[in-house]
Write a protein that holds these residues in place. Structure first.
Motif, PDB file in Angstrom:
ATOM      1  N   PRO A 217      -1.972  -1.330  -5.981  1.00  0.00           N
ATOM      2  CA  PRO A 217      -1.499  -1.030  -4.610  1.00  0.00           C
ATOM      3  C   PRO A 217      -2.635  -0.741  -3.635  1.00  0.00           C
ATOM      4  CG  PRO A 217      -0.196   0.149  -6.240  1.00  0.00           C
ATOM      5  CD  PRO A 217      -1.342  -0.455  -6.976  1.00  0.00           C
ATOM      6  N   THR A 218      -3.674  -0.064  -4.098  1.00  0.00           N
ATOM      7  CA  THR A 218      -4.779   0.271  -3.194  1.00  0.00           C
ATOM      8  C   THR A 218      -5.527  -0.976  -2.755  1.00  0.00           C
ATOM      9  OG1 THR A 218      -5.042   2.406  -4.313  1.00  0.00           O
ATOM     10  CG2 THR A 218      -6.874   1.638  -2.939  1.00  0.00           C
ATOM     11  N   ILE A 219      -5.779  -1.870  -3.701  1.00  0.00           N
ATOM     12  CA  ILE A 219      -6.533  -3.084  -3.383  1.00  0.00           C
ATOM     13  C   ILE A 219      -5.750  -3.977  -2.435  1.00  0.00           C
ATOM     14  CG2 ILE A 219      -7.519  -5.194  -4.357  1.00  0.00           C
ATOM     15  CD1 ILE A 219      -8.192  -3.625  -6.854  1.00  0.00           C
ATOM     16  N   ILE A 220      -4.480  -4.209  -2.718  1.00  0.00           N
ATOM     17  CA  ILE A 220      -3.700  -5.098  -1.864  1.00  0.00           C
ATOM     18  C   ILE A 220      -3.504  -4.478  -0.477  1.00  0.00           C
ATOM     19  CG2 ILE A 220      -1.448  -4.212  -2.555  1.00  0.00           C
ATOM     20  CD1 ILE A 220      -2.391  -7.863  -1.787  1.00  0.00           C
ATOM     21  N   THR A 221      -3.453  -3.151  -0.405  1.00  0.00           N
ATOM     22  CA  THR A 221      -3.342  -2.499   0.911  1.00  0.00           C
ATOM     23  C   THR A 221      -4.597  -2.732   1.734  1.00  0.00           C
ATOM     24  OG1 THR A 221      -1.838  -0.802   0.055  1.00  0.00           O
ATOM     25  CG2 THR A 221      -3.044  -0.301   2.087  1.00  0.00           C
ATOM     26  N   LEU A 222      -5.770  -2.585   1.116  1.00  0.00           N
ATOM     27  CA  LEU A 222      -7.029  -2.815   1.834  1.00  0.00           C
ATOM     28  C   LEU A 222      -7.144  -4.268   2.280  1.00  0.00           C
ATOM     29  CD1 LEU A 222      -9.494  -0.716  -0.371  1.00  0.00           C
ATOM     30  CD2 LEU A 222      -8.587  -0.138   1.880  1.00  0.00           C
ATOM     31  N   VAL A 223      -6.738  -5.197   1.413  1.00  0.00           N
ATOM     32  CA  VAL A 223      -6.791  -6.620   1.768  1.00  0.00           C
ATOM     33  C   VAL A 223      -5.850  -6.908   2.932  1.00  0.00           C
ATOM     34  CG1 VAL A 223      -6.248  -8.949   0.965  1.00  0.00           C
ATOM     35  CG2 VAL A 223      -7.528  -7.401  -0.506  1.00  0.00           C
ATOM     36  N   CYS A 224      -4.654  -6.352   2.882  1.00  0.00           N
ATOM     37  CA  CYS A 224      -3.677  -6.596   3.955  1.00  0.00           C
ATOM     38  C   CYS A 224      -4.142  -5.986   5.282  1.00  0.00           C
ATOM     39  CB  CYS A 224      -2.317  -6.027   3.564  1.00  0.00           C
ATOM     40  SG  CYS A 224      -1.469  -6.957   2.264  1.00  0.00           S
ATOM     41  N   LEU A 225      -4.764  -4.821   5.227  1.00  0.00           N
ATOM     42  CA  LEU A 225      -5.275  -4.219   6.450  1.00  0.00           C
ATOM     43  C   LEU A 225      -6.358  -5.086   7.083  1.00  0.00           C
ATOM     44  CD1 LEU A 225      -5.450  -0.429   5.485  1.00  0.00           C
ATOM     45  CD2 LEU A 225      -3.749  -1.579   6.903  1.00  0.00           C
ATOM     46  N   VAL A 276       2.829 -11.865   1.953  1.00  0.00           N
ATOM     47  CA  VAL A 276       1.740 -11.067   1.376  1.00  0.00           C
ATOM     48  C   VAL A 276       1.841  -9.624   1.835  1.00  0.00           C
ATOM     49  CG1 VAL A 276      -0.768 -10.821   1.212  1.00  0.00           C
ATOM     50  CG2 VAL A 276       0.254 -13.099   1.229  1.00  0.00           C
ATOM     51  N   PHE A 277       2.162  -9.400   3.110  1.00  0.00           N
ATOM     52  CA  PHE A 277       2.275  -8.039   3.622  1.00  0.00           C
ATOM     53  C   PHE A 277       3.417  -7.271   2.956  1.00  0.00           C
ATOM     54  CE2 PHE A 277       0.492 -10.058   7.666  1.00  0.00           C
ATOM     55  CZ  PHE A 277      -0.805  -9.736   7.314  1.00  0.00           C
ATOM     56  N   ALA A 283       0.844  -1.451   4.532  1.00  0.00           N
ATOM     57  CA  ALA A 283       0.463  -2.484   5.490  1.00  0.00           C
ATOM     58  C   ALA A 283       1.617  -2.830   6.428  1.00  0.00           C
ATOM     59  CB  ALA A 283      -0.010  -3.734   4.756  1.00  0.00           C
ATOM     60  N   SER A 284       2.826  -2.944   5.881  1.00  0.00           N
ATOM     61  CA  SER A 284       3.991  -3.244   6.723  1.00  0.00           C
ATOM     62  C   SER A 284       4.232  -2.130   7.728  1.00  0.00           C
ATOM     63  CB  SER A 284       5.225  -3.458   5.846  1.00  0.00           C
ATOM     64  OG  SER A 284       5.050  -4.556   4.969  1.00  0.00           O
ATOM     65  N   SER A 285       4.106  -0.892   7.272  1.00  0.00           N
ATOM     66  CA  SER A 285       4.283   0.235   8.192  1.00  0.00           C
ATOM     67  C   SER A 285       3.190   0.257   9.254  1.00  0.00           C
ATOM     68  CB  SER A 285       4.281   1.548   7.411  1.00  0.00           C
ATOM     69  OG  SER A 285       5.320   1.574   6.456  1.00  0.00           O
ATOM     70  N   THR A 286       1.980  -0.134   8.871  1.00  0.00           N
ATOM     71  CA  THR A 286       0.879  -0.179   9.837  1.00  0.00           C
ATOM     72  C   THR A 286       1.146  -1.220  10.916  1.00  0.00           C
ATOM     73  OG1 THR A 286      -0.695   0.506   8.126  1.00  0.00           O
ATOM     74  CG2 THR A 286      -1.597  -0.542  10.099  1.00  0.00           C
ATOM     75  N   VAL A 327       7.450  -8.812  12.540  1.00  0.00           N
ATOM     76  CA  VAL A 327       6.777  -9.208  11.308  1.00  0.00           C
ATOM     77  C   VAL A 327       6.764  -8.055  10.309  1.00  0.00           C
ATOM     78  CG1 VAL A 327       4.592  -9.975  10.310  1.00  0.00           C
ATOM     79  CG2 VAL A 327       5.371 -10.919  12.487  1.00  0.00           C
ATOM     80  N   GLY A 328       6.485  -6.834  10.782  1.00  0.00           N
ATOM     81  CA  GLY A 328       6.434  -5.685   9.891  1.00  0.00           C
ATOM     82  C   GLY A 328       7.761  -5.365   9.246  1.00  0.00           C
ATOM     83  N   THR A 329       8.865  -5.734   9.898  1.00  0.00           N
ATOM     84  CA  THR A 329      10.196  -5.510   9.337  1.00  0.00           C
ATOM     85  C   THR A 329      10.770  -6.767   8.685  1.00  0.00           C
ATOM     86  OG1 THR A 329      11.132  -5.939  11.534  1.00  0.00           O
ATOM     87  CG2 THR A 329      10.737  -3.645  10.920  1.00  0.00           C
ATOM     88  N   GLN A 330       9.913  -7.755   8.457  1.00  0.00           N
ATOM     89  CA  GLN A 330      10.268  -8.984   7.730  1.00  0.00           C
ATOM     90  C   GLN A 330      11.354  -9.787   8.448  1.00  0.00           C
ATOM     91  OE1 GLN A 330      11.052  -8.172   3.587  1.00  0.00           O
ATOM     92  NE2 GLN A 330       9.361  -6.710   3.434  1.00  0.00           N
TER      93      GLN A 330
END
Length: 619
Positions: A217-225, A276-277, A283-286, A327-330
């Protein structure tokens, strides 16, 4: 016939690129006898061919699955870079919007830049812009999308800085380039990081991978950001939003594209990466938080601006904020519909105000007024653009905003409230601008301000027709909901928010209330007028930090790096001066000196091994 045009739809970006290349010889110093005007005519013809090709190819894409075209570019040392194009109803529809708006913008530019000698550069850059946007619409690969976004960043810098003899233009072009570069740097990190996780950059394959991926989760969050940062800069989202405001110093015809489809380029990539997000709730919340802050903040800032261009620039940022929320809410369909309706209405508003900029002494809306009797066509175009951008049924943005709010109605009612508030603020802001420009009595700065040339009026009239007939087009494509199943609560909220914003602004700015209008608290007035003091915050944080870091690097370079180099040079010089007095001309003495030096160097290098052997002998 339609299938033939569909099979060759990948030629559309090439048409625009050829038009841009053919315009270069009319730049100053190459062709002078004919004047620069042929550069514009060549681009108009090529853009019309692109638009016609896209329109003829579109029927063959509707209700058909997407097709992929692979163009091998580079394959070496295990690296395979293949240009992957997706030909679908969405991508071809995007081509129609891009080429159609560029065609109208180029006709507008022929009238707007009638006496300008920068035609060759300007129209060649418009061709580059069109080619890049069309290639991005067709591109089905994240890596090449990044490359295209970099080209568009360069094009923005060159177009904004077209009139490079003006200091404000130079500053605006520089800030636009640097601000986008910040987002692009983080985007590149995200692109490379996503490759290590998924092993692909193909959007379709990324969606399949995201459906079953099991990643940290940490890695994919950093990539998405990192992936979010690029579209933040392109869509002028907080805190990378200031560039769009300063880029308004460029020519108005380029602003037509920049405020409609160029800002949407980042949103298009964001929509493609939505699967991906979904792997990272953070990331979605961001994305939602960035969109909400920008939408509300930019809407508030817009109501306190007095520059005719900047009033619209912040409305663009606010609308792109709603796209981020989608986009954040799909809600990808709502996001695409928002991008489409915004592109047409925003381009029409820029055309309407651009004609006023063209033959007016000032861009300060508080010094204008009474233009309704002198510029009725521009006034009608502004009204149509305003109604097409807010929740006014049955025009396009009403359905886009309704689709977004309806999807959030049961799950996230707070976001529905944000959509309603932003719609009301946008209606208030645009009605305020209309009242100050077209309402009231003529002032000294607007007494002699007739309607613009027919070359600038004709695109406004054509685009007004498209905005008014967009609901019919959407209905023919079965993209509108059925009236019988309509969520009446959401529809009424949107309608009443539009009525409230327009009515309140009309009472204030079209009534007999003394102008200028001031908020009760001067601090709040300054807070909105000066963009929440974001430029000052930049100066005392980022700019100050970079300046201090640059000073430290300069000191390190001058006193440490240069000091070491100068010391070595001085030591060599003094050593050489000293050794020249010890020369005796005997070869055997020189050889002995070299052998002793080599022996000493060898002893120093092998000394650790000697220590180990001595320890072994002792014990």
């Amino acid at each position: 016939m339609a299938q033939y045009f569909l099979d060759t739809v990948w030629l559309i970006p090439i048409y625009a690129l050829i038009g841009g290349l053919l315009a270069i010889p009319w730049s100053p110093g190459i062709i002078r006898k004919t004047g620069p005007r042929p550069a514009g005519y060549v681009n108009v013809v090529m853009t019309f061919l692109s638009f016609s090709h896209a329109v003829l190819a579109f029927p063959a894409t509707w209700n058909y699955p997407p097709q992929e075209v692979f163009i091998r570019w580079l394959s070496t040392a295990g690296l395979d870079l293949t240009i992957n194009l997706e030909i679908s109803a969405v991508s071809v529809g995007a081509l129609i919007v891009i080429t159609g708006l560029n065609f109208l913008a180029q006709i507008f530019a022929i009238g707007y830049m009638e006496m300008d000698w920068g035609w060759g550069r300007f129209f060649s850059l418009l061709g580059l812009f069109e080619a890049g946007l069309c290639a991005l619409a067709l591109c089905n690969d994240l890596f090449f999308s990044y490359v295209i976004l970099e080209i568009l960043t360069l094009g923005t810098y060159l177009l904004v800085g077209l009139w490079f003899s003006q200091p404000l233009v130079v500053t605006g072009a520089r800030d636009a380039f640097l601000t986008k570069r910040v987002g692009d740097l983080f985007l590149l990190m995200g692109v490379l990081g996503l490759w290590t996780l998924s092993g692909t950059w193909n959007y379709a394959e990324l969606a399949e991978w995201a459906a079953t991926a099991n990643v940290d989760p940490t890695i994919i969050t950093l990539v998405c950001l990192g992936l979010i940062a690029g579209p933040m800069g392109k869509c002028a989202q907080f805190p990378l939003h200031l560039w769009l405001d300063e880029a308004m110093e460029g020519p108005v015809p380029s602003t037509i594209l920049r405020s409609s489809v160029v800002v949407a380029s980042g949103a298009y990539v964001l929509i493609k990466l939505q699967p991906v997000f979904s792997l990272s709730p953070v990331a979605s919340s961001t994305i939602v938080a960035i969109g909400a802050v920008t939408a509300i903040g930019a809407s508030l800032i817009a109501i306190a601006q007095i520059d005719i261009k900047r009033c619209l620039s912040y409305s663009v940022s606010a609308y792109m904020g709603l796209v981020f929320i989608a986009v954040g809410t799909q809600q990808d369909e709502a996001a695409l519909l928002l991008v489409l309706t915004h592109a047409l209405a925003s381009a029409l508003l820029v055309m309407s105000t651009g004609g006023i900029v063209w033959n007016s002494i000032t861009q300060d809306i508080t010094q204008l007024g009474g233009l309704w009797s002198r510029r009725p066509i521009s006034g009608l175009a502004f009204i149509v653009g305003t109604l097409g951008l807010i929740g006014f049924p049955p025009l396009g943005s009403f359905w886009a905003l309704f689709k977004l709010a309806d999807g959030l109605w049961t799950t996230q009612p707070i976001l529905v409230g944000i959509v309603i508030v932003v719609n009301a603020l946008t209606a208030f802001s645009l009605t305020r601008e209309f009242g100050l420009i077209f309402g009231g009595k003529p002032k000294q700065m607007s007494e002699r301000c007739p309607e613009a040339l027919w070359l600038m009026v004709l695109p406004m009239m054509i685009l007004s027709g498209f905005v008014l007939h967009l609901p019919l087009v959407l209905q023919s494509l079965s993209l509108l909901p059925d009236w019988a199943t309509l969520n009446k609560d959401v529809a009424l909220l949107l309608i009443w928010s539009s009525i409230f914003g327009c009515s309140l602004s009309s009472v204030i700015y079209l009534g007999n209330i003394p102008k200028p209008i001031r908020l009760p608290w001067q601090g709040l007035q300054d807070l909105l007028a000066y963009d929440f003091y974001t430029p000052k915050l930049y100066k005392i944080t980022i700019i100050f930090g970079v300046a201090q870091l640059s000073k430290f690097a300069d000191m390190l370079d001058r006193f440490v790096v240069d000091g070491i180099v100068n010391f070595v040079g001085l030591f060599s010089l003094l050593g050489g001066e000293g050794l020249k007095y010890s020369n005796n001309g005997q070869t055997q003495f020189y050889a002995l000196t070299v052998l002793l030096g080599v022996g000493f160097l060898g002893a120093c290098v092998t000394w650790p091994f000697w220590g180990i052997q001595l320890i072994d002998l002792i014990f």
